[in-house]
Scaffold this motif. Sequence first.
Motif, PDB file in Angstrom:
ATOM      1  N   PRO A   1       5.844   6.431   5.475  1.00 24.19           N
ATOM      2  CA  PRO A   1       6.955   7.213   4.923  1.00 24.19           C
ATOM      3  C   PRO A   1       7.713   8.015   5.971  1.00 24.19           C
ATOM      4  N   TYR A   2       7.075   8.277   7.130  1.00 25.85           N
ATOM      5  CA  TYR A   2       7.697   9.108   8.160  1.00 25.85           C
ATOM      6  C   TYR A   2       8.086   8.309   9.399  1.00 25.85           C
ATOM      7  N   ASP A   3       7.910   6.972   9.342  1.00 25.74           N
ATOM      8  CA  ASP A   3       8.304   6.124  10.475  1.00 25.74           C
ATOM      9  C   ASP A   3       8.459   4.700   9.961  1.00 25.74           C
ATOM     10  N   ARG A   4       9.681   4.250   9.767  1.00 21.82           N
ATOM     11  CA  ARG A   4       9.933   2.931   9.183  1.00 21.82           C
ATOM     12  C   ARG A   4       9.506   1.786  10.102  1.00 21.82           C
ATOM     13  N   ASN A   5       9.202   2.082  11.362  1.00 27.24           N
ATOM     14  CA  ASN A   5       8.750   1.055  12.299  1.00 27.24           C
ATOM     15  C   ASN A   5       7.227   0.922  12.336  1.00 27.24           C
ATOM     16  N   ARG A   6       6.536   1.684  11.510  1.00 29.40           N
ATOM     17  CA  ARG A   6       5.079   1.654  11.480  1.00 29.40           C
ATOM     18  C   ARG A   6       4.608   1.437  10.041  1.00 29.40           C
ATOM     19  N   VAL A   7       3.326   1.107   9.886  1.00 25.67           N
ATOM     20  CA  VAL A   7       2.740   0.928   8.561  1.00 25.67           C
ATOM     21  C   VAL A   7       1.499   1.799   8.439  1.00 25.67           C
ATOM     22  N   VAL A   8       1.095   2.014   7.215  1.00 26.34           N
ATOM     23  CA  VAL A   8      -0.156   2.727   6.933  1.00 26.34           C
ATOM     24  C   VAL A   8      -0.926   1.918   5.896  1.00 26.34           C
ATOM     25  N   ALA A   9      -2.231   2.155   5.820  1.00 26.45           N
ATOM     26  CA  ALA A   9      -3.049   1.462   4.826  1.00 26.45           C
ATOM     27  C   ALA A   9      -2.529   1.763   3.432  1.00 26.45           C
ATOM     28  N   ASP A  10      -2.428   0.734   2.616  1.00 24.11           N
ATOM     29  CA  ASP A  10      -1.960   0.863   1.238  1.00 24.11           C
ATOM     30  C   ASP A  10      -3.166   1.152   0.351  1.00 24.11           C
ATOM     31  N   GLU A  11      -3.283   2.398  -0.060  1.00 22.82           N
ATOM     32  CA  GLU A  11      -4.429   2.801  -0.882  1.00 22.82           C
ATOM     33  C   GLU A  11      -4.044   2.855  -2.360  1.00 22.82           C
ATOM     34  N   PRO A  12      -4.974   2.539  -3.269  1.00 20.20           N
ATOM     35  CA  PRO A  12      -6.412   2.345  -3.014  1.00 20.20           C
ATOM     36  C   PRO A  12      -6.791   0.919  -2.639  1.00 20.20           C
ATOM     37  N   GLU A  13      -5.810   0.000  -2.534  1.00 20.85           N
ATOM     38  CA  GLU A  13      -6.134  -1.414  -2.300  1.00 20.85           C
ATOM     39  C   GLU A  13      -6.911  -1.624  -0.997  1.00 20.85           C
ATOM     40  N   ALA A  14      -6.499  -0.945   0.083  1.00 23.19           N
ATOM     41  CA  ALA A  14      -7.182  -1.138   1.363  1.00 23.19           C
ATOM     42  C   ALA A  14      -8.638  -0.683   1.275  1.00 23.19           C
ATOM     43  N   GLY A  15      -8.857   0.484   0.667  1.00 26.88           N
ATOM     44  CA  GLY A  15     -10.224   0.982   0.525  1.00 26.88           C
ATOM     45  C   GLY A  15     -11.080   0.065  -0.319  1.00 26.88           C
ATOM     46  N   GLU A  16     -10.487  -0.499  -1.359  1.00 29.08           N
ATOM     47  CA  GLU A  16     -11.228  -1.421  -2.214  1.00 29.08           C
ATOM     48  C   GLU A  16     -11.615  -2.686  -1.458  1.00 29.08           C
ATOM     49  N   LEU A  17     -10.724  -3.141  -0.580  1.00 30.85           N
ATOM     50  CA  LEU A  17     -11.032  -4.327   0.227  1.00 30.85           C
ATOM     51  C   LEU A  17     -12.237  -4.053   1.133  1.00 30.85           C
ATOM     52  N   TRP A  18     -12.184  -2.927   1.865  1.00 28.49           N
ATOM     53  CA  TRP A  18     -13.290  -2.622   2.766  1.00 28.49           C
ATOM     54  C   TRP A  18     -14.585  -2.413   1.993  1.00 28.49           C
ATOM     55  N   GLU A  19     -14.499  -1.762   0.840  1.00 29.19           N
ATOM     56  CA  GLU A  19     -15.703  -1.529   0.041  1.00 29.19           C
ATOM     57  C   GLU A  19     -16.305  -2.844  -0.432  1.00 29.19           C
ATOM     58  N   SER A  20     -15.441  -3.832  -0.703  1.00 30.54           N
ATOM     59  CA  SER A  20     -15.944  -5.128  -1.175  1.00 30.54           C
ATOM     60  C   SER A  20     -16.753  -5.836  -0.102  1.00 30.54           C
ATOM     61  N   LEU A  21     -16.504  -5.512   1.175  1.00 28.19           N
ATOM     62  CA  LEU A  21     -17.267  -6.140   2.254  1.00 28.19           C
ATOM     63  C   LEU A  21     -18.631  -5.514   2.428  1.00 28.19           C
ATOM     64  N   LYS A  22     -18.839  -4.365   1.793  1.00 28.71           N
ATOM     65  CA  LYS A  22     -20.129  -3.684   1.895  1.00 28.71           C
ATOM     66  C   LYS A  22     -21.066  -4.108   0.774  1.00 28.71           C
TER      67      LYS A  22
END
Length: 353
Positions: free
Chosen positions: A332-353
């Motif tokens: 939201p503060y830099d259109r040339n960068r990205v951030v993890a899309d939550e909660p989807e990103a957290g759910e993905l990592w949790e699924s690997l555990k």
Amino acid sequence: MCVTGEQNEYGDDSGGGRRRSRWLKIAGGTLAGVLVLGAGGAGWAYWKLNDNIKSVDINSALGDDRPARSEPTPSPSASAEPLPSGALNILVLGSDSRSGKENAELGGGDEDSGARSDTAMVVHIDEGRTEATVVSIPRDTLVTRPSCPLASGGSTAVAYNAMFNSAYSVGGPVCAVKTVESLTNVRMDHYIEIDFAGFAKLVDALGGVTVTTDEDIDDDDSHLKLKAGTHHLDGEQALALARTRHGIGDGSDLGRIGLQQKLVKALLEQIASTNLLTDPTQLYAVADAVTGSLTTDTGLDSLSELMSLGQSLKGLSSDDTKTVMMPVVTAPYDRNRVVADEPEAGELWESLK
């Protein structure tokens, strides 16, 4: 290299997974061939290839302040030394290091200009080692970079809204692993890194790769100029394709991933079409290119350990290997960068555990 294609909610690409499974088996076969060469009287070749591999003692550097390690289920095998079968998480980095003359020339910088993780993938292998998920982390992701121990003593400061790939530049493999573990809360059991020169040498050792581009490419940064169409690329050109981002799409790292997908598929097709075990000279050239460009953790810093890993993956089905990308949104503060899309990103990592 990051690989994406037709995706599910997390970016699944089953086609790429099938090719990656085949690559794991081919890699195991290549290492097996190297071992046969050594046993057949060319022990010097085995020694040289083994000596090529560089390693970093990440476990000692990070200590116990890490996510918990997965506890494997005891193997029912009666064998004295059964192959490992527990779940694994491996951080695989493509480094843009300019260290050494070849890397400096290929990277367009000088030998003292440092390095960053140009590409990052978390390879998760399920317990039993018959299923795998490969998660790409875009290098332009903004993260909280934790304090990392330095080899020279002391530690780096915590950095907020830092580029993901800066972790490698400030603290090397140790900080890259710690940053990934901080981002994902998933423990990395192993670390594998390949550099510019090694990737280019691998492509050349395989006789080049053939790719088809959908649009003209003209990138002053990667120095690649290609008309739309089919091209046979040598190692230096293939590396330039992997690094191209400003000459296509919106110039973002996400746009570059599409080119890297094409390149990885082309490389795997070239490997599959080359019978390395019947050509000892080419086999050695490929093995030398791979081992000469690798930096691993101390648990994978020998041919025998790499071979054991390859053998343990022989039951991995191509249909059960998925390729995904960490869900991201524009910062939201830099259109040339990205951030993890939550909660989807957290759910993905949790699924690997």
